[in-house]
Enzyme design. Structure first.
Site, PDB file in Angstrom:
ATOM      1  N   GLN A 126      68.467  11.873  57.121  1.00 21.98           N
ATOM      2  CA  GLN A 126      69.114  13.177  57.064  1.00 21.98           C
ATOM      3  C   GLN A 126      68.091  14.310  57.024  1.00 21.98           C
ATOM      4  OE1 GLN A 126      72.662  15.004  54.459  1.00 21.98           O
ATOM      5  NE2 GLN A 126      70.996  14.234  53.216  1.00 21.98           N
ATOM      6  N   GLY A 127      68.231  15.267  57.929  1.00 21.63           N
ATOM      7  CA  GLY A 127      67.337  16.423  57.935  1.00 21.63           C
ATOM      8  C   GLY A 127      68.059  17.693  57.528  1.00 21.63           C
ATOM      9  N   GLU A 244      82.701  12.202  52.762  1.00 23.91           N
ATOM     10  CA  GLU A 244      82.620  10.919  52.078  1.00 23.91           C
ATOM     11  C   GLU A 244      82.838  11.092  50.587  1.00 23.91           C
ATOM     12  OE1 GLU A 244      82.643   7.865  52.889  1.00 23.91           O
ATOM     13  OE2 GLU A 244      82.348   7.216  50.836  1.00 23.91           O
ATOM     14  N   SER A 383      73.238  19.883  43.061  1.00 26.15           N
ATOM     15  CA  SER A 383      72.931  19.579  41.656  1.00 26.15           C
ATOM     16  C   SER A 383      74.198  19.701  40.807  1.00 26.15           C
ATOM     17  CB  SER A 383      71.865  20.540  41.128  1.00 26.15           C
ATOM     18  OG  SER A 383      72.413  21.847  41.021  1.00 26.15           O
ATOM     19  N   ASN A 384      74.163  19.100  39.631  1.00 20.72           N
ATOM     20  CA  ASN A 384      75.348  19.166  38.766  1.00 20.72           C
ATOM     21  C   ASN A 384      75.651  20.604  38.340  1.00 20.72           C
ATOM     22  OD1 ASN A 384      75.388  16.451  39.133  1.00 20.72           O
ATOM     23  ND2 ASN A 384      75.479  15.908  36.966  1.00 20.72           N
ATOM     24  N   GLU A 385      74.620  21.442  38.300  1.00 17.40           N
ATOM     25  CA  GLU A 385      74.862  22.857  38.003  1.00 17.40           C
ATOM     26  C   GLU A 385      75.684  23.491  39.130  1.00 17.40           C
ATOM     27  OE1 GLU A 385      71.930  21.373  37.694  1.00 17.40           O
ATOM     28  OE2 GLU A 385      71.397  21.613  35.586  1.00 17.40           O
TER      29      GLU A 385
END
Lengths: 398, 369
Positions: A126-127, A244, A383-385
């Protein structure tokens, strides 16, 4: 309300479980359940076995060679695969670029790439990410300028997972710098063998080579490798990121690692009794098991809701946050379970074919590396943030 | 109450910091192979750091645990790999406390000038690192002893010349034996721990030592050594916690996402504020640990040290994980010092008793009010 899987679904689970028990090579299962290093061949060998069974692409529609499973069947398959010690499906080809090609790619692109992804003949990476971009994907700077029948690509991608194995990379590239950032992005398929591509390893704190930097220096890419329409790449990127969702919570991995934690805690002795019976430690394990149960039900609720309206909502953020927190908590407890014997960091002993001396309990070899490696879970994939921002905006309306 | 350091102590801290800042920066540290630099070790000797724990009567500096706290804080800030804790704090303390005049004269000058490295070899597998449990045996023979057993996770054994091996005498008292690493029957299986420190499993198979290798009546001295070491790693942790907090705040001021520096996000500000709370609580407990680690009141000593280890263990976990998280992908790479601080904190959390072990120890002492 019925919180049981249907008879058909239970039969399906049994079918999958039996298949994995009888067809997953022991050496691969051993590596997965002990957290040892997996190589390219381990992933591919399993993909070939699944493909031969017709299960090479659980999430694909039958028209493209998938088994045509429902979301719940896919969920069951993922759960049984993880719990049974199978390697995770390498997602970049199967679950990322393939759906984009099915939806937006040309017939030529579909025919060229999809069969090779399905058969495990070509490895994709993945880019998306770039230095300085992080979760802010719209700020990608890698440039693609058309020159005759080619684009000329210059720039740098980073955090390219397992890119060292890849034949192909799908990239977000900037094709227009004059418009709003989201408007000038295109989705390009690039052959990793093209002149001008350099792959450099990034070594992570567990000593592993899992991610890479990929540099593009005047790389010529045929215009026919553009997916869809120029400058519409942001649409495809968002489609890919939203696509997904069945396995985002990692329920199967959580169950497998919880079983590993219990196995380790049953073997460690504290005050003359198995650590598993120690009140404080047992309570810590119990808390995780309870959290995982709740997450499993939440995951199934989200799947059921999606089956009705077919668009993944912000609930995915809940699955991502809680799923990663649980997986990280398990790695922390695994370290606590063996204490200082979790500290040896021995890449040599984790590698293929190691037959030297073991240090500490049998299960301890990869614990330090596992704990360190899993710190990435709350950072990558948004991120979770960022996930909490999504919840604040989309669910709470703040 | 007096929380100030006197002039000589401030000077000790500044001198150590200045040396490490100049001759032990991150790039130099990363070049140190197998966790030991002879140059750095000589540097520590020249600064007098290796003499700190040696009593004045033995030509040392006779330092206090507060002096050790200052040095260990600086060692933490620089992530020093060398066996300062194992040799200059632990082994030196043990030898100074247990050694006969002859043993002290034979060993302390060499420890003090850096020509000898000695490390304790005490922990054993299957004990959950309970310091009171060992199974290694010392059987008397004519003019000496035969040692048999296995010691685990012996830090820096591969850089040391002398192992201080604890073993049970026939009457089940614990004694310590000075065993040169080259003695026949001593076998090391060496590896690195996550924090970059070399460690070894030490196998003792029919190891013959002479009578003058015996340091007798080691029970109390081993506990004293452990308590000083526990206080020392608490101080080391504080040095690391401060550095991680500073690195994170600095990163949050620079790093832009979505067109703003991430330090502007209130959620992240609160996270960093929580890091500050952990750092300050840890600092307070490192002071308490240093002052109480030689306390004659053993119950008070144990309670203070367990409490310190709990607070510092929790700070290690929270501050370490948040520092990595807030650095994003860069935080998990080998190339930033952040991940190396994180890994040392992970090790400290488990050294000399984990957070849970000390929480239980503290709870076991609770009495009804």
């Amino acid at each position: 309300m019925d919180l049981n899987f249907s008879n058909d679904e239970q039969a399906f689970r049994q079918l999958v479980r039996n298949f994995i028990v009888h067809n997953l090579p022991d050496d691969i299962r051993h590596k997965v359940t002990r957290g040892l290093s997996l190589g390219r061949d381990d992933y591919l060998r399993w993909q070939h076995i699944l493909h031969a069974q017709g299960w090479g692409a659980p999430s694909w529609p039958a028209a493209f060679g998938g088994p045509g499973w429902s979301a719940t069947q896919q969920y069951i398959f993922d759960e049984e695969s993880a719990a049974g010690g199978a390697p995770r499906a390498v997602p970049f080809g199967l679950k990322m670029v393939a759906p984009v090609l099915m939806q937006f790619g040309s017939p030529e692109q579909q025919q060229r790439h999809l069969p090779k992804i399905l058969a495990g003949e070509e490895w994709w990476c993945q880019g998306y990410s770039e230095p300085g971009a992080g979760s802010d994907l719209a700020s990608v700077k890698t440039r693609a300028i058309q020159d005759g029948d080619d684009y000329i690509v210059n720039g740098q991608k980073t955090w390219t997972t397992l890119g060292q194995y890849a034949q192909w990379i799908f990239c977000l590239v900037r094709t227009d710098t004059e418009v709003k950032p989201q408007r000038g992005i295109s989705f390009l398929l690039i052959d990793m063998a093209s002149p001008g591509i350099t792959v450099r390893p990034i070594i992570t704190m567990d000593g592993a080579h899992e991610v890479n930097e990929v540099w593009f220096d005047n790389v010529r890419v045929p215009v026919s490798n553009l997916v869809g329409t120029e400058n519409q790449g942001w649409t495809y990127a968002k489609f890919l990121l939203g696509h997904e969702r069945t396995n985002i919570a990692g329920i199967g991995i959580g169950k497998r690692e919880l079983a590993r934690l219990k196995r380790v805690a049953a073997q460690q002795i504290k005050h003359g009794k198995p650590l598993l019976q120690d009140p404080l430690f047992a309570a810590r394990i119990a808390q995780i098991e309870i959290d995982l149960m709740a997450l499993e039900i939440t995951n199934l609720r989200v799947l059921a809701a999606e089956a009705e309206r077919r668009t993944p909502g912000p609930e995915a953020s809940i699955l991502k946050i809680k799923g990663t927190e649980i997986q990280q908590a398990i790695t922390e407890l695994l370290v606590q379970a063996v204490g200082p014997y979790a500290l040896p960091l021995r890449r040599d002993a984790m590698a293929e074919g190691y037959d030297g001396e073991q240090v500490g309990p049998d299960d301890a070899t990869a614990l330090a590396a596992g704990y360190l490696n899993m710190r990435k879970l709350s950072i990558y994939g948004g991120s979770n943030e960022i996930q909490k921002n999504i919840i604040a905006q989309m669910i709470l309306g703040l | 109450m007096d929380f100030t350091f006197h002039d000589e102590q401030n000077m000790l801290l500044e001198t150590t910091r200045r040396y490490l800042g100049k001759d032990y920066d991150f790039a130099k540290r990363q070049q140190i192979i197998d966790g030991f630099s002879a140059t750095a070790w000589q540097g520590f000797a020249d600064l007098g750091l290796l003499a700190l724990q040696v009593p004045e009567a033995d030509d040392g500096l006779g330092g206090t645990p507060v002096d050790t706290l200052l040095v260990m804080t600086a060692m933490g800030e620089a992530l020093v790999l060398e066996p300062y804790l194992a040799s200059a704090v632990m082994a030196t303390t043990l030898i100074a406390q247990l050694g006969t005049a002859q043993q002290r004269a034979a060993l302390l000058p060499a420890l003090l000038d850096g020509s000898l490295i000695a490390v304790p070899a005490h922990d054993e597998a299957g004990t959950r690192f309970d310091w009171t449990q060992i199974a290694t045996r010392a059987t008397p023979m004519a003019d000496g002893f035969v040692l048999n057993g296995q010691k685990c996770l012996v830090a820096h054994a591969s850089s040391a010349q002398l192992l201080l091996v604890s073993a049970l005498l026939p009457d089940d008292r614990i004694a310590v034996f000075g065993v040169p690493c080259t003695t026949a029957g001593v076998r090391l299986v060496s590896y690195q721990t996550v924090d970059g420190v070399p460690a070894s499993e030490v196998y003792l198979d029919q190891v013959v030592v002479t009578s003058d290798a015996l340091f007798d009546h080691a029970g109390t001295a081993l506990a004293d050594m452990r308590d000083r070491a526990l206080a020392a790693v608490c101080a080391e942790a504080v040095g690391i916690l401060d550095k991680l907090l500073a690195a994170t705040v600095s990163y949050a001021r620079d790093r832009q996402q979505f067109g703003v520096v991430i330090g502007k996000f209130q959620a992240l500000q609160h996270r960093m504020a929580d890091m500050v709370l952990h750092c300050e609580q840890a600092r307070s407990m490192s002071f308490l640990a240093a002052v109480r680690c030689t306390d004659a009141d053993l119950a008070q000593r144990a309670a203070a040290l367990s409490a310190a280890k709990v607070v510092i263990g929790q700070a290690c976990r929270f501050v370490g994980q948040q520092a990595v998280q807030l650095h994003g992908g860069m935080g998990v790479t080998d190339e930033l010092i952040v991940s190396h601080y994180f890994k040392r904190l992970m090790a400290i959390e488990l050294q000399f008793g984990s957070t849970d072990q000390h929480l239980e120890a503290f709870a076991a002492q609770l009495k009804a009010a």
